[in-house]
Design an enzyme around this catalytic site. Structure first.
Site, PDB file in Angstrom:
ATOM      1  CB  CYS A  41      -6.493   9.967   5.596  1.00 59.63           C
ATOM      2  SG  CYS A  41      -4.849   8.934   5.569  1.00 59.63           S
ATOM      3  CB  CYS A  67      -3.591   2.684   7.752  1.00 58.19           C
ATOM      4  SG  CYS A  67      -5.430   3.128   7.048  1.00 58.19           S
ATOM      5  CG  HIS A  88       4.340   3.934  -1.790  1.00 59.07           C
ATOM      6  ND1 HIS A  88       3.845   3.421  -0.677  1.00 59.07           N
ATOM      7  CD2 HIS A  88       4.353   5.183  -1.902  1.00 59.07           C
ATOM      8  CE1 HIS A  88       3.354   4.490  -0.108  1.00 59.07           C
ATOM      9  NE2 HIS A  88       3.611   5.568  -0.677  1.00 59.07           N
ATOM     10  CD  GLU A 109      -0.707   1.288   1.061  1.00 59.48           C
ATOM     11  OE1 GLU A 109      -1.935   0.456   0.271  1.00 59.48           O
ATOM     12  OE2 GLU A 109      -0.799   2.806   0.841  1.00 59.48           O
ATOM     13  CB  THR A 153      -4.803   2.686   0.663  1.00 58.49           C
ATOM     14  OG1 THR A 153      -3.285   3.292   0.954  1.00 58.49           O
ATOM     15  CG2 THR A 153      -5.023   1.403   1.330  1.00 58.49           C
ATOM     16  CB  SER A 186       1.600   7.665  -2.666  1.00 64.78           C
ATOM     17  OG  SER A 186       0.539   7.083  -3.853  1.00 64.78           O
ATOM     18  CG  ASN A 187      -2.515  10.331   0.102  1.00 61.29           C
ATOM     19  OD1 ASN A 187      -3.602  10.014  -0.538  1.00 61.29           O
ATOM     20  ND2 ASN A 187      -2.368   9.760   1.114  1.00 61.29           N
TER      21      ASN A 187
END
Length: 230
Positions: free
Chosen positions: A12, A97, A125, A127, A165, A222-223
């Site tokens: 991304c 990001c 996590h 993030e 996200t 995670s993605n």
């Protein structure tokens, strides 16, 4: 055999930007560190290590650092981490990001106004821990329906909800509905990245058409996990 590649496959925007930042910094000739792996992709991290980039894995290691350049990864970090670097006079480049940075600003602002921050995401996590670190008051992380349904707030309590996200959009909507039903005053910011949502939607479509679906990605990403679950 017919092989179909997802149109949305690949890094991304935020991840690509962070990785390119590290490669650019290598060219300066300075000693480069990343606070945690720059992304959850073992092959990229290995290539960077071969080029002399070291990963700082703990806050203790970070506090001991006195020189070099530290790159903040795309996941972002708690506010106080930047404070440690500034206090020690260590140069750093913030590759958080922009979509994650937006969440930091929302959380900082709304918590200062006295609202209870709820982060919908995966506990632990990087993030999520980074987002939590921008709240002026203790933020709550919620991942499941069971956790959301157990939470009780007084009518006077003002709640603000943000999302990791890369969280599953459908699950986010379900959890938001629970809070809207149980809380009097709820602000909701759908902070799931568009690229994440598009990739998840496409994964569902391809999986329904294919005999075999393969997700290529880091085991700790995670993605990757969300695409696998879909």
């Amino acid at each position: 055999m017919n092989v179909k590649l997802a149109k949305t496959a690949g890094f991304c925007f935020g991840v690509k930007r962070a990785v390119e930042t590290v490669y650019e910094q290598i060219e300066t000739g300075k000693k480069i560190y990343t606070y945690g792996p720059i992304i959850h992709n073992e092959e990229v991290v290995k290539d960077l290590q071969n080029k002399g980039v070291e990963v700082i894995n703990s806050e203790e290691e970070l506090r001991e650092l006195k020189d070099g350049v530290v790159i903040i990864r795309s996941h972002g970090v708690p506010k106080y981490i930047c404070g440690i670097l500034e206090q020690n006079g260590v140069e750093y480049v913030d590759a958080t990001c922009p979509f994650v940075k937006r969440i930091h600003k929302i959380v900082e602002k709304e918590s200062k106004e006295g609202r209870q921050i709820i982060i919908i995401g995966n506990e632990g996590h990087p993030e999520v821990e980074g987002i939590r670190g921008w709240s002026e008051t203790p933020a709550i992380v919620v991942e499941t329906r069971e956790q959301a349904e157990k939470m009780v707030f007084s009518e006077a309590k003002k709640v603000s909800i943000v999302s990791q996200t890369t969280f599953n959009y459908k699950n986010f909507q379900e959890l938001v509905e629970i809070f809207q039903k149980n809380c009097y005053d709820v602000n909701v910011a759908n902070t799931i990245c568009n690229a994440t949502q598009e990739r998840q939607d496409e994964a569902a479509i391809i999986a329904a058409e294919a005999d075999v679906m393969i997700v290529v990605g880091g085991a700790h990403s995670s993605n990757t996990r969300k695409l696998y679950e879909i």
